[in-house]
Scaffold this motif. Sequence first.
Motif, PDB file in Angstrom:
ATOM      1  N   UNK A 104       0.840  -1.184   0.000  1.00  0.00           N
ATOM      2  CA  UNK A 104       0.000   0.000   0.000  1.00  0.00           C
ATOM      3  C   UNK A 104       0.885   1.246   0.000  1.00  0.00           C
ATOM      4  N   UNK A 105       0.549   2.211  -0.844  1.00  0.00           N
ATOM      5  CA  UNK A 105       1.317   3.442  -0.921  1.00  0.00           C
ATOM      6  C   UNK A 105       1.092   4.269   0.342  1.00  0.00           C
ATOM      7  N   UNK A 106       2.169   4.908   0.829  1.00  0.00           N
ATOM      8  CA  UNK A 106       1.956   5.803   1.964  1.00  0.00           C
ATOM      9  C   UNK A 106       1.076   6.968   1.540  1.00  0.00           C
ATOM     10  N   UNK A 107       0.199   7.371   2.420  1.00  0.00           N
ATOM     11  CA  UNK A 107      -0.722   8.465   2.097  1.00  0.00           C
ATOM     12  C   UNK A 107      -0.044   9.812   2.239  1.00  0.00           C
ATOM     13  N   UNK A 108      -0.416  10.715   1.355  1.00  0.00           N
ATOM     14  CA  UNK A 108       0.030  12.099   1.456  1.00  0.00           C
ATOM     15  C   UNK A 108      -0.867  12.792   2.476  1.00  0.00           C
ATOM     16  N   UNK A 109      -0.344  13.840   3.104  1.00  0.00           N
ATOM     17  CA  UNK A 109      -1.231  14.629   3.974  1.00  0.00           C
ATOM     18  C   UNK A 109      -2.395  15.174   3.157  1.00  0.00           C
ATOM     19  N   UNK A 110      -3.561  15.226   3.748  1.00  0.00           N
ATOM     20  CA  UNK A 110      -4.766  15.624   3.017  1.00  0.00           C
ATOM     21  C   UNK A 110      -4.614  17.011   2.394  1.00  0.00           C
ATOM     22  N   UNK A 111      -3.836  17.874   3.026  1.00  0.00           N
ATOM     23  CA  UNK A 111      -3.632  19.218   2.480  1.00  0.00           C
ATOM     24  C   UNK A 111      -3.008  19.179   1.090  1.00  0.00           C
ATOM     25  N   UNK A 112      -2.199  18.163   0.823  1.00  0.00           N
ATOM     26  CA  UNK A 112      -1.549  18.037  -0.485  1.00  0.00           C
ATOM     27  C   UNK A 112      -2.481  17.438  -1.536  1.00  0.00           C
ATOM     28  N   UNK A 113      -3.585  16.854  -1.105  1.00  0.00           N
ATOM     29  CA  UNK A 113      -4.536  16.241  -2.033  1.00  0.00           C
ATOM     30  C   UNK A 113      -5.597  17.229  -2.522  1.00  0.00           C
ATOM     31  N   UNK A 114      -5.743  18.326  -1.819  1.00  0.00           N
ATOM     32  CA  UNK A 114      -6.774  19.306  -2.165  1.00  0.00           C
ATOM     33  C   UNK A 114      -6.332  20.115  -3.379  1.00  0.00           C
ATOM     34  N   UNK A 115      -7.179  20.139  -4.383  1.00  0.00           N
ATOM     35  CA  UNK A 115      -6.923  20.895  -5.605  1.00  0.00           C
ATOM     36  C   UNK A 115      -7.940  22.013  -5.722  1.00  0.00           C
ATOM     37  N   UNK A 116      -7.621  23.026  -6.493  1.00  0.00           N
ATOM     38  CA  UNK A 116      -8.600  24.080  -6.753  1.00  0.00           C
ATOM     39  C   UNK A 116      -9.043  23.959  -8.207  1.00  0.00           C
ATOM     40  N   UNK A 117     -10.326  23.697  -8.378  1.00  0.00           N
ATOM     41  CA  UNK A 117     -10.938  23.555  -9.700  1.00  0.00           C
ATOM     42  C   UNK A 117     -12.229  24.350  -9.687  1.00  0.00           C
ATOM     43  N   UNK A 118     -12.425  25.153 -10.715  1.00  0.00           N
ATOM     44  CA  UNK A 118     -13.615  26.005 -10.802  1.00  0.00           C
ATOM     45  C   UNK A 118     -13.763  26.889  -9.567  1.00  0.00           C
ATOM     46  N   UNK A 119     -12.640  27.378  -9.086  1.00  0.00           N
ATOM     47  CA  UNK A 119     -12.599  28.239  -7.901  1.00  0.00           C
ATOM     48  C   UNK A 119     -13.172  27.571  -6.648  1.00  0.00           C
ATOM     49  N   UNK A 120     -13.082  26.253  -6.601  1.00  0.00           N
ATOM     50  CA  UNK A 120     -13.536  25.491  -5.436  1.00  0.00           C
ATOM     51  C   UNK A 120     -12.418  24.548  -5.019  1.00  0.00           C
ATOM     52  N   UNK A 121     -12.313  24.314  -3.736  1.00  0.00           N
ATOM     53  CA  UNK A 121     -11.355  23.341  -3.239  1.00  0.00           C
ATOM     54  C   UNK A 121     -12.012  21.965  -3.312  1.00  0.00           C
ATOM     55  N   UNK A 122     -11.312  21.021  -3.960  1.00  0.00           N
ATOM     56  CA  UNK A 122     -11.899  19.702  -4.197  1.00  0.00           C
ATOM     57  C   UNK A 122     -10.900  18.588  -3.908  1.00  0.00           C
ATOM     58  N   UNK A 123     -11.452  17.401  -3.689  1.00  0.00           N
ATOM     59  CA  UNK A 123     -10.675  16.171  -3.637  1.00  0.00           C
ATOM     60  C   UNK A 123     -11.102  15.313  -4.819  1.00  0.00           C
ATOM     61  N   UNK A 124     -10.150  14.720  -5.494  1.00  0.00           N
ATOM     62  CA  UNK A 124     -10.439  13.814  -6.608  1.00  0.00           C
ATOM     63  C   UNK A 124     -10.993  12.506  -6.030  1.00  0.00           C
ATOM     64  N   UNK A 125     -11.909  11.889  -6.768  1.00  0.00           N
ATOM     65  CA  UNK A 125     -12.572  10.681  -6.269  1.00  0.00           C
ATOM     66  C   UNK A 125     -11.597   9.583  -5.848  1.00  0.00           C
ATOM     67  N   UNK A 126     -10.514   9.396  -6.595  1.00  0.00           N
ATOM     68  CA  UNK A 126      -9.549   8.346  -6.260  1.00  0.00           C
ATOM     69  C   UNK A 126      -8.872   8.621  -4.916  1.00  0.00           C
ATOM     70  N   UNK A 127      -8.575   9.892  -4.648  1.00  0.00           N
ATOM     71  CA  UNK A 127      -7.958  10.242  -3.370  1.00  0.00           C
ATOM     72  C   UNK A 127      -8.943  10.057  -2.220  1.00  0.00           C
ATOM     73  N   UNK A 128     -10.181  10.459  -2.427  1.00  0.00           N
ATOM     74  CA  UNK A 128     -11.199  10.292  -1.391  1.00  0.00           C
ATOM     75  C   UNK A 128     -11.450   8.814  -1.111  1.00  0.00           C
ATOM     76  N   UNK A 129     -11.481   8.010  -2.160  1.00  0.00           N
ATOM     77  CA  UNK A 129     -11.668   6.569  -1.987  1.00  0.00           C
ATOM     78  C   UNK A 129     -10.508   5.971  -1.187  1.00  0.00           C
ATOM     79  N   UNK A 130      -9.287   6.421  -1.470  1.00  0.00           N
ATOM     80  CA  UNK A 130      -8.120   5.912  -0.735  1.00  0.00           C
ATOM     81  C   UNK A 130      -8.214   6.277   0.743  1.00  0.00           C
TER      82      UNK A 130
END
Length: 68
Positions: free
Chosen positions: A1-27
Amino acid sequence: MKPRKPIELLILEIRNRKVLIDADLAAIYGVETRALNQAAKRNADRFPEDFIFQLNAEEKLKVITKCD
């Protein structure tokens, strides 16, 4: 299993919103991405209208480029 990144590094800004990609949320929840998406579709009435959205081709390319 891959070590997880801190959640702060997974947050992206898309359409002026902070989002998590489905694959990251599933992990984070320890489930398959497919299962997470199926559950979201089955329970769409439980989420605000703008809670879940699908990326367009240009947005997807930017996410892929940034994440690689």
